[in-house]
Design a protein around this motif. Structure first.
Motif, PDB file in Angstrom:
ATOM      1  N   ARG A 208      10.719  -3.508  -6.164  1.00  0.00           N
ATOM      2  CA  ARG A 208       9.666  -3.932  -5.226  1.00  0.00           C
ATOM      3  C   ARG A 208      10.289  -4.362  -3.892  1.00  0.00           C
ATOM      4  N   ALA A 209      11.418  -5.054  -3.957  1.00  0.00           N
ATOM      5  CA  ALA A 209      12.105  -5.462  -2.726  1.00  0.00           C
ATOM      6  C   ALA A 209      12.556  -4.230  -1.938  1.00  0.00           C
TER       7      ALA A 209
ATOM      8  N   GLY B 242       9.072  -2.356  -0.620  1.00  0.00           N
ATOM      9  CA  GLY B 242       8.305  -3.068   0.402  1.00  0.00           C
ATOM     10  C   GLY B 242       6.829  -2.734   0.276  1.00  0.00           C
ATOM     11  N   LYS B 243       6.234  -2.320   1.374  1.00  0.00           N
ATOM     12  CA  LYS B 243       4.801  -2.012   1.392  1.00  0.00           C
ATOM     13  C   LYS B 243       4.460  -0.935   0.367  1.00  0.00           C
TER      14      LYS B 243
ATOM     15  N   ALA C 125       4.382  -1.083  -2.905  1.00  0.00           N
ATOM     16  CA  ALA C 125       5.222  -1.026  -4.105  1.00  0.00           C
ATOM     17  C   ALA C 125       4.398  -0.687  -5.346  1.00  0.00           C
TER      18      ALA C 125
ATOM     19  N   ARG D 118       9.832   5.560   6.015  1.00  0.00           N
ATOM     20  CA  ARG D 118      10.370   5.124   4.731  1.00  0.00           C
ATOM     21  C   ARG D 118      11.904   5.085   4.711  1.00  0.00           C
TER      22      ARG D 118
ATOM     23  N   THR E 119      15.354   5.111  -3.688  1.00  0.00           N
ATOM     24  CA  THR E 119      15.179   3.724  -4.128  1.00  0.00           C
ATOM     25  C   THR E 119      16.108   3.403  -5.292  1.00  0.00           C
TER      26      THR E 119
ATOM     27  N   ARG F 253      15.715  -5.513   0.644  1.00  0.00           N
ATOM     28  CA  ARG F 253      14.641  -5.634   1.647  1.00  0.00           C
ATOM     29  C   ARG F 253      15.078  -5.053   2.991  1.00  0.00           C
TER      30      ARG F 253
ATOM     31  N   GLY G 256      12.387  -0.645   2.169  1.00  0.00           N
ATOM     32  CA  GLY G 256      11.170  -0.961   2.918  1.00  0.00           C
ATOM     33  C   GLY G 256      10.828   0.114   3.918  1.00  0.00           C
TER      34      GLY G 256
ATOM     35  N   SER H 203      10.385   1.269   8.274  1.00  0.00           N
ATOM     36  CA  SER H 203      10.917   1.056   9.612  1.00  0.00           C
ATOM     37  C   SER H 203       9.861   1.444  10.644  1.00  0.00           C
TER      38      SER H 203
END
Length: 171
Positions: free
Chosen positions: A17-18, A21-22, A24, A58, A112, A132, A136, A138
């Motif tokens: 999840r870290a 990010g958005k 997840a 991403r 990931t 993070r 996440g 950009s």
């Protein structure tokens, strides 16, 4: 051993999840479905319709560069081949969009998993911070890509208008 392609334990999910990010929840659910089906294909509309921009957003730099390279090759083919080349370029662009739409989630999952594995030697707090930062999204990369695309589009329009004006003077 190969890095897991989906988080198994709750403490692993926190790392994923870290890194994501958005959205997840969305990606983890898609990746679990892909894992259950044993499939590398999972449709992603943003990866299809906005592939270059989605990859940049991403932080998927290599696929982003690959799409830029493909677009440059398509432009050369189209420019060198006249009207038929334009049709071929359009077809290749559509095929590229389908490929990025179908395999975007797979590429993102691999990225990931790699990021989680690369940071696994760090203490937990440092690992979560690194995930993070390295993962996440950009927004600056997206803004830069949009700006560059906008400038190139503007230059193409100016070139077309100038060419048309020159042609009108010759007629």
């Amino acid at each position: 051993p190969a890095a897991p392609t989906v988080p198994i334990a709750p403490e692993e999910e926190e790392k994923w999840r870290a890194a994501i990010g958005k959205n997840a929840d969305l990606y983890l659910q898609r990746w679990r479905t892909m894992e259950a089906k044993g499939s590398s294909i999972s449709w992603n509309w943003p990866a299809c319709l906005f592939n270059l921009f989605w990859f940049g957003y991403r932080k998927m730099w290599l696929p982003m560069i690959g799409v830029i390279g493909a677009m440059l090759v398509f432009a050369v083919i189209g420019g060198a081949s006249g009207e038929a080349g334009g049709q071929v370029t359009s077809l290749l662009s559509i095929l590229l969009s389908f490929a990025t739409g179908g395999f975007g989630n797979h590429l993102y999952r691999k990225q990931t998993a790699k990021l989680v594995a690369e940071t696994s030697v760090l203490p937990r707090a440092a690992q979560l911070d690194a995930l993070r930062t390295g993962g996440g999204v950009s927004v600056p990369a997206l803004a830069i890509l949009l700006a560059v695309f906008g400038v190139l589009t503007l230059l193409a329009v100016i070139g077309t208008v100038a060419e048309q004006a020159q042609q009108n003077q010759l007629d």
